[in-house]
Design an enzyme around this catalytic site. Structure first.
Site, PDB file in Angstrom:
ATOM      1  N   GLY A  23       0.814  -1.214   0.000  1.00 51.66           N
ATOM      2  CA  GLY A  23       0.000   0.000   0.000  1.00 51.66           C
ATOM      3  C   GLY A  23       0.845   1.261   0.000  1.00 51.66           C
ATOM      4  O   GLY A  23       1.913   1.306   0.610  1.00 51.66           O
TER       5      GLY A  23
ATOM      6  N   HIS B  43      -1.669 -17.662  49.052  1.00 50.29           N
ATOM      7  CA  HIS B  43      -0.425 -18.261  49.521  1.00 50.29           C
ATOM      8  C   HIS B  43      -0.433 -19.744  49.169  1.00 50.29           C
ATOM      9  O   HIS B  43      -1.454 -20.394  49.332  1.00 50.29           O
ATOM     10  CB  HIS B  43      -0.307 -18.101  51.041  1.00 50.29           C
ATOM     11  CG  HIS B  43       0.890 -18.816  51.600  1.00 50.29           C
ATOM     12  ND1 HIS B  43       2.170 -18.319  51.447  1.00 50.29           N
ATOM     13  CD2 HIS B  43       1.001 -19.983  52.285  1.00 50.29           C
ATOM     14  CE1 HIS B  43       3.024 -19.155  52.016  1.00 50.29           C
ATOM     15  NE2 HIS B  43       2.341 -20.173  52.533  1.00 50.29           N
TER      16      HIS B  43
HETATM   17  P1  FAD Z   1       4.773  -4.872  12.413  1.00 47.89           P
HETATM   18  O1  FAD Z   1       4.545  -6.019  13.312  1.00 47.89           O
HETATM   19  O2  FAD Z   1       6.134  -4.648  11.884  1.00 47.89           O
HETATM   20  O3  FAD Z   1       3.737  -5.048  11.219  1.00 47.89           O
HETATM   21  C1  FAD Z   1       3.689  -4.172  10.141  1.00 47.89           C
HETATM   22  C2  FAD Z   1       3.070  -4.910   8.987  1.00 47.89           C
HETATM   23  O4  FAD Z   1       2.865  -3.986   7.925  1.00 47.89           O
HETATM   24  C3  FAD Z   1       3.971  -6.006   8.419  1.00 47.89           C
HETATM   25  O5  FAD Z   1       3.233  -7.193   8.287  1.00 47.89           O
HETATM   26  C4  FAD Z   1       4.409  -5.466   7.070  1.00 47.89           C
HETATM   27  O6  FAD Z   1       4.618  -6.487   6.101  1.00 47.89           O
HETATM   28  C5  FAD Z   1       3.237  -4.594   6.703  1.00 47.89           C
HETATM   29  N1  FAD Z   1       3.572  -3.504   5.778  1.00 47.89           N
HETATM   30  C6  FAD Z   1       4.599  -2.637   5.859  1.00 47.89           C
HETATM   31  N2  FAD Z   1       4.549  -1.748   4.843  1.00 47.89           N
HETATM   32  C7  FAD Z   1       3.463  -2.086   4.113  1.00 47.89           C
HETATM   33  C8  FAD Z   1       2.889  -1.550   2.938  1.00 47.89           C
HETATM   34  N3  FAD Z   1       3.411  -0.495   2.333  1.00 47.89           N
HETATM   35  N4  FAD Z   1       1.782  -2.148   2.463  1.00 47.89           N
HETATM   36  C9  FAD Z   1       1.233  -3.240   3.070  1.00 47.89           C
HETATM   37  N5  FAD Z   1       1.743  -3.776   4.167  1.00 47.89           N
HETATM   38  C10 FAD Z   1       2.839  -3.199   4.696  1.00 47.89           C
HETATM   39  N6  FAD Z   1       7.314  -6.801  21.225  1.00 47.89           N
HETATM   40  C11 FAD Z   1       6.696  -7.128  22.375  1.00 47.89           C
HETATM   41  O7  FAD Z   1       5.810  -6.391  22.830  1.00 47.89           O
HETATM   42  N7  FAD Z   1       7.005  -8.285  23.055  1.00 47.89           N
HETATM   43  C12 FAD Z   1       7.961  -9.123  22.607  1.00 47.89           C
HETATM   44  O8  FAD Z   1       8.220 -10.150  23.227  1.00 47.89           O
HETATM   45  C13 FAD Z   1       8.635  -8.811  21.405  1.00 47.89           C
HETATM   46  N8  FAD Z   1       9.570  -9.634  20.906  1.00 47.89           N
HETATM   47  C14 FAD Z   1      10.175  -9.326  19.730  1.00 47.89           C
HETATM   48  C15 FAD Z   1      11.157 -10.190  19.247  1.00 47.89           C
HETATM   49  C16 FAD Z   1      11.801  -9.905  18.061  1.00 47.89           C
HETATM   50  C17 FAD Z   1      12.864 -10.841  17.547  1.00 47.89           C
HETATM   51  C18 FAD Z   1      11.447  -8.739  17.322  1.00 47.89           C
HETATM   52  C19 FAD Z   1      12.113  -8.428  16.014  1.00 47.89           C
HETATM   53  C20 FAD Z   1      10.479  -7.870  17.798  1.00 47.89           C
HETATM   54  C21 FAD Z   1       9.839  -8.154  19.016  1.00 47.89           C
HETATM   55  N9  FAD Z   1       8.877  -7.310  19.541  1.00 47.89           N
HETATM   56  C22 FAD Z   1       8.272  -7.616  20.732  1.00 47.89           C
HETATM   57  C23 FAD Z   1       8.479  -6.079  18.862  1.00 47.89           C
HETATM   58  C24 FAD Z   1       7.142  -6.291  18.108  1.00 47.89           C
HETATM   59  O9  FAD Z   1       7.303  -7.358  17.195  1.00 47.89           O
HETATM   60  C25 FAD Z   1       6.763  -5.015  17.389  1.00 47.89           C
HETATM   61  O10 FAD Z   1       6.709  -3.949  18.321  1.00 47.89           O
HETATM   62  C26 FAD Z   1       5.398  -5.172  16.729  1.00 47.89           C
HETATM   63  O11 FAD Z   1       5.379  -6.238  15.824  1.00 47.89           O
HETATM   64  C27 FAD Z   1       5.027  -3.878  16.006  1.00 47.89           C
HETATM   65  O12 FAD Z   1       3.757  -4.017  15.475  1.00 47.89           O
HETATM   66  P2  FAD Z   1       3.290  -3.156  14.203  1.00 47.89           P
HETATM   67  O13 FAD Z   1       1.954  -3.694  13.838  1.00 47.89           O
HETATM   68  O14 FAD Z   1       3.439  -1.723  14.484  1.00 47.89           O
HETATM   69  O15 FAD Z   1       4.350  -3.498  13.073  1.00 47.89           O
END
Ligand code: FAD
Ligand code: NAD
Length: 484
Positions: free
Chosen positions: A122, A455
């Site tokens: 998108g 407890h």
């Molecule tokens: P994302 O999860 O990054 O999702 C964004 C989505 O948008 C993706 O699917 C992507 O493909 C899609 N996208 C991007 N651009 C476009 C576009 N132009 N068009 C269509 N689709 C698009 N957080 C915690 O709270 N607890 C944890 O234990 C934890 N462990 C983690 C472990 C690892 C190894 C990593 C890398 C991260 C971890 N995190 C954890 C962080 C957490 O994964 C992120 O904070 C969270 O996924 C962010 O959510 P989001 O929806 O903002 O983004």
């Protein structure tokens, strides 16, 4: 021009998919656009969290912890196990099964709630239109009354350590090692470095963590950070602070490939060779090629979509949530923003409390915190009281052979309102949640102290730490109340 939606969401990670479900629950015609597809072209919902983040990393943390327990901890309970072996392929297959189950589950939830799933990349155009480009390069323009940007984040790359196949990897590659590396280097002693470093260290890797800063976990309460460093050292993680990686080079062929890291620290320049190297020095918002120049949404100086406390961007009726906006990059923070925005679009006055977002590092023991830490309060000149309680004095922790760590409760010196709680110990993530709820309801440490706790439970450590704030802990000798 294709169909019009009331709400269009870009990104199906925990911020986007939760926003989509809530919008649909509130009766709005909703579609969620996601570009992530598997090798058969099927959409993969759930974003970083479900596919390559929270869930797969916790699956490996749990598997590797069970391995350590079986190998080293069963004996104390009188259980003997002849030979404990780890089948890495089986561990990875279990992780993948969980990921597939959960990502497929989001598809089911979309169907059940009536959310339309649109597959493609998108791009936000002017006038609340979104151009979606599919795998075949075909473009469709969608338009909506409201748009939510939830495109998330990606790992930060550093010039001296470019990724090389499965030798120099980011967090995603570190979830896929097919064998335990003998020598594992990790650049960055942050959350990912500690969690994924722990996974492979538990399975037998010699792990060296190179951290640029002189201080270990500066954002964590200083008492807890100090205790954490001691615990990790005992577990065999070699954490080297104040190191600057200047170059890396991969040599050798096939399985014999290795990576030499050159770095400098206070004592000069050094080099060390590893079988695998994980680069985990933070994540950055995925905001490039997402916004047309005339879409009206602006970015801040670090590339985050600029939003206010209600996640409104500079363009009317366009919101942004999750990792792509300011604040901690945490799944639960993004999800709650998604709910807030959905409800505000529906006319409610929902506002999340940004001061009450817990943080967790899922090592063993776990590290978890909420609210202000001691160094922040000191720096702000805020008068506070502290109560601590060690897990070594908890009957339940002893029964579980989990006596490392403590709970540290901080309350306002005058009003006694709880300001923060910081824990290293067993189930710290779940324990801290009790204090998150207490803070949400404006509780004092006395309120927690007057609450009845079952407890024997690990939760009693939270109760005792609250009692200790006023010098009334029962199961440790009380120190004179510590006030600042
Ligand atoms: P994302 O999860 O990054 O999702 C964004 C989505 O948008 C993706 O699917 C992507 O493909 C899609 N996208 C991007 N651009 C476009 C576009 N132009 N068009 C269509 N689709 C698009 N957080 C915690 O709270 N607890 C944890 O234990 C934890 N462990 C983690 C472990 C690892 C190894 C990593 C890398 C991260 C971890 N995190 C954890 C962080 C957490 O994964 C992120 O904070 C969270 O996924 C962010 O959510 P989001 O929806 O903002 O983004
Ligand atoms: P991080 O910000 O937690 O840690 C990165 C570390 O790398 C920092 O200590 C930083 O000082 C160090 N660093 C930066 N540049 C460096 C360099 N050139 N050389 C050596 N060290 C360097 O980032 P992360 O561990 O990559 O995690 C990314 C994000 O993912 C975090 O914001 C975190 O919130 C999220 N995450 C959360 C969890 C969780 O909630 N349990 C788990 C994993 C990831």
């Amino acid at each position: 021009m294709s169909e019009k939606y009331q709400v269009l969401i870009i990104g199906a990670g925990p911020a986007g998919y939760v926003a989509a479900i809530r919008c649909a629950q509130l009766g709005m015609k909703t579609a969620c656009i996601e570009k992530w597809v598997d090798n058969k072209g099927a959409v993969k919902l759930g974003g970083t969290c479900l596919n390559v983040g929270c869930i797969p990393s916790k699956a490996l943390l749990d598997s590797s912890h069970k391995f350590v327990e079986a190998k080293h901890d069963f004996d104390i309970h009188g259980i003997s196990v002849d030979e404990v072996k780890m089948d890495v392929a089986k561990m990875l297959a279990r992780k993948e099964k969980i990921v597939t189950q959960l990502t497929g589950g989001i598809g089911g939830l979309f169907k059940a709630n009536g959310v339309t799933s649109i597959v493609g990349k998108g791009k936000l155009l002017a006038n609340k239109q979104v151009e979606v480009t599919n795998e075949a390069g075909e473009q469709t323009i969608y338009h909506a009354d409201h748009i939510i940007i939830a495109a998330g984040s990606v790992p930060v790359a550093i010039p001296p350590a470019p990724l090389v196949d499965d030798v120099v990897v980011d967090s995603t590659g570190a979830l896929e090692f097919t064998a335990v590396p003998k020598r594992l280097g990790v650049i960055g002693a942050g959350v990912i470095g500690l969690e994924l470093g722990s996974v492979w260290a538990r399975l037998g890797a010699k792990v060296t963590v190179l951290e640029a800063l002189d201080e270990f976990l500066p954002a964590v309460d200083m008492t807890i950070a100090k205790e954490t460093k001691k615990v990790f050292k005992k577990q065999g993680l070699d954490i080297r602070l104040g190191t600057r990686v200047t170059a890396t080079s991969v040599t050798g062929e096939g399985d014999a490939r290795e990576v030499t890291v050159e770095y400098s620290d206070a004592s000069g320049t050094k080099s060390e060779t590893f079988d695998k190297l994980i680069v985990c020095v933070g994540r950055r918002p995925l905001s490039e090629s997402l916004l047309a120049p005339d879409c009206g949404v602006t970015l801040d100086e670090r590339g985050f979509v600029f939003v206010n406390e209600q996640c409104e961007t500079d363009a009317r009726d366009v919101y942004a949530v999750g990792d792509i906006v300011r604040g901690p990059m945490l799944a639960h923070k993004g999800s709650e923003e998604g709910v807030m925005v959905a409800e505000r679009i529906a006319g409610k006055k929902t506002q999340i409390n940004y001061d009450n977002i817990p943080g967790v590092i899922y090592t063993h023991p776990e590290i978890a915190w909420i609210g202000k830490n001691e160094q922040e309060l000191k720096a702000a000149g805020h008068d506070y009281k502290v109560g601590t309680f060690p897990f070594s004095a908890s009957g339940r922790a002893m029964a579980a052979n989990e006596t490392t760590g403590m709970v540290k409760m901080i309350a306002d010196a005058t009003t006694d309102r709880i300001l923060g709680c910081h824990i290293i110990g067993p189930s710290a993530a779940d324990l801290v949640q009790q204090v998150v709820i207490a803070i949400e309801f404006g509780a004092s440490s006395e309120d927690l102290a007057l609450t009845v706790f079952s407890h024997p439970t690990l939760s009693e450590t939270v109760h005792e730490a609250a009692l200790a704030v006023a010098g009334h802990a029962i199961h440790i000798p009380n120190k004179p109340p510590r006030k600042k």
